[in-house]
Enzyme design. Sequence first.
Site, short mmCIF file in Angstrom:
data_model
loop_
_atom_site.label_atom_id
_atom_site.label_comp_id
_atom_site.label_asym_id
_atom_site.label_seq_id
_atom_site.Cartn_x
_atom_site.Cartn_y
_atom_site.Cartn_z
N CYS A 42 21.57 62.06 -58.51
CA CYS A 42 22.20 60.74 -58.41
C CYS A 42 23.70 60.86 -58.20
O CYS A 42 24.27 60.20 -57.33
CB CYS A 42 21.89 59.90 -59.65
SG CYS A 42 20.19 59.31 -59.67
N GLU A 76 27.96 52.60 -62.11
CA GLU A 76 28.71 53.83 -62.34
C GLU A 76 30.14 53.69 -61.81
O GLU A 76 30.37 53.18 -60.73
CB GLU A 76 28.02 55.01 -61.65
CG GLU A 76 26.64 55.32 -62.19
CD GLU A 76 26.68 55.92 -63.60
OE1 GLU A 76 27.78 56.28 -64.07
OE2 GLU A 76 25.59 56.01 -64.22
N ARG A 96 20.05 70.01 -64.24
CA ARG A 96 19.36 70.44 -65.46
C ARG A 96 17.92 70.85 -65.16
O ARG A 96 17.32 71.63 -65.89
CB ARG A 96 19.44 69.34 -66.54
CG ARG A 96 18.39 68.30 -66.51
CD ARG A 96 18.68 67.06 -67.33
NE ARG A 96 18.26 65.89 -66.58
CZ ARG A 96 17.00 65.49 -66.45
NH1 ARG A 96 16.04 66.12 -67.08
NH2 ARG A 96 16.70 64.45 -65.72
N HIS A 135 22.75 52.99 -62.27
CA HIS A 135 21.63 53.62 -62.98
C HIS A 135 20.87 52.56 -63.77
O HIS A 135 21.48 51.63 -64.32
CB HIS A 135 22.14 54.69 -63.95
CG HIS A 135 22.11 56.09 -63.40
ND1 HIS A 135 23.23 56.89 -63.36
CD2 HIS A 135 21.09 56.83 -62.89
CE1 HIS A 135 22.88 58.07 -62.83
NE2 HIS A 135 21.61 58.06 -62.54
N1 PCA Z 1 17.71 59.78 -61.26
C1 PCA Z 1 18.19 61.15 -61.18
C2 PCA Z 1 17.90 61.59 -59.78
C3 PCA Z 1 16.98 60.58 -59.19
C4 PCA Z 1 17.00 59.45 -60.15
O1 PCA Z 1 16.47 58.37 -59.99
C5 PCA Z 1 19.66 61.28 -61.59
O2 PCA Z 1 20.13 60.49 -62.42
O3 PCA Z 1 20.33 62.17 -61.09
#
Ligand code: PCA
Length: 215
Positions: free
Chosen positions: A143, A80, A90, A167
């Site tokens: 996240c 990111e 959400r 991610h």
């Molecule tokens: N993904 C979520 C929160 C925890 C995770 O692993 C997110 O993208 O916010």
Amino acid sequence: MRNVLITGFGPFGGDPINPALEAIKRMEGRTIANHRIFTRELPVTRFESCSAIEKHIHETDPVLVLAIGQAGGRLEITPERVAINVDDFRIPDNGGFQPIDEPVAEGAPLAYLSTLPIKAMVAAMRQQGIPAAVSSSAGTFVCNHLFYGLMHFLAESGSAARGGFVHIPYLPEQAARLGAQPSMAVDTIVRGLEISIAAALSTPVDIRQSGGTIS
Ligand code: PCA
């Protein structure tokens, strides 16, 4: 030997698995480029995620902090670029919080950029056969909240540690259950994360390479 801290979120949103946790479990105690890897699970809750990572940073004194989370529906491993000072959940987090359009930190900067060399990490993964791309939005759920909290903490505490967020896609077993979703095997994800960490440790200044696709 210096330390690297890798965090992974636990399950959330009714799914019993989080690939982030499955991946980091396999990395505990490894050595990458002469750095010791410490892994820690983080709770998928707004405030506790940040207080937990701050505690883990104090305990492990890392030169590099890499936080990992699931982005269901993504096709690739995505470092990111930016964390924004916005919470707009959400779904409720695991503590039942569902803030809408609230700041992560009151009166703090609008955004922080990752201090990891995200372009070099993506290039290294792709060169070694792992699908990867830069992402320019970590969303506005836990996240992004944790990523923002991490960068704010490192900036405010004057830490020399570099930090960022990656991610990762669903695992095949999740995709098989959910249907019609992209996925990546956990061994591929682990390999991608190891390559990313090695690239980050050996790249003080990021490479200049286009990474502006929408995902
Ligand atoms: N993904 C979520 C929160 C925890 C995770 O692993 C997110 O993208 O916010």
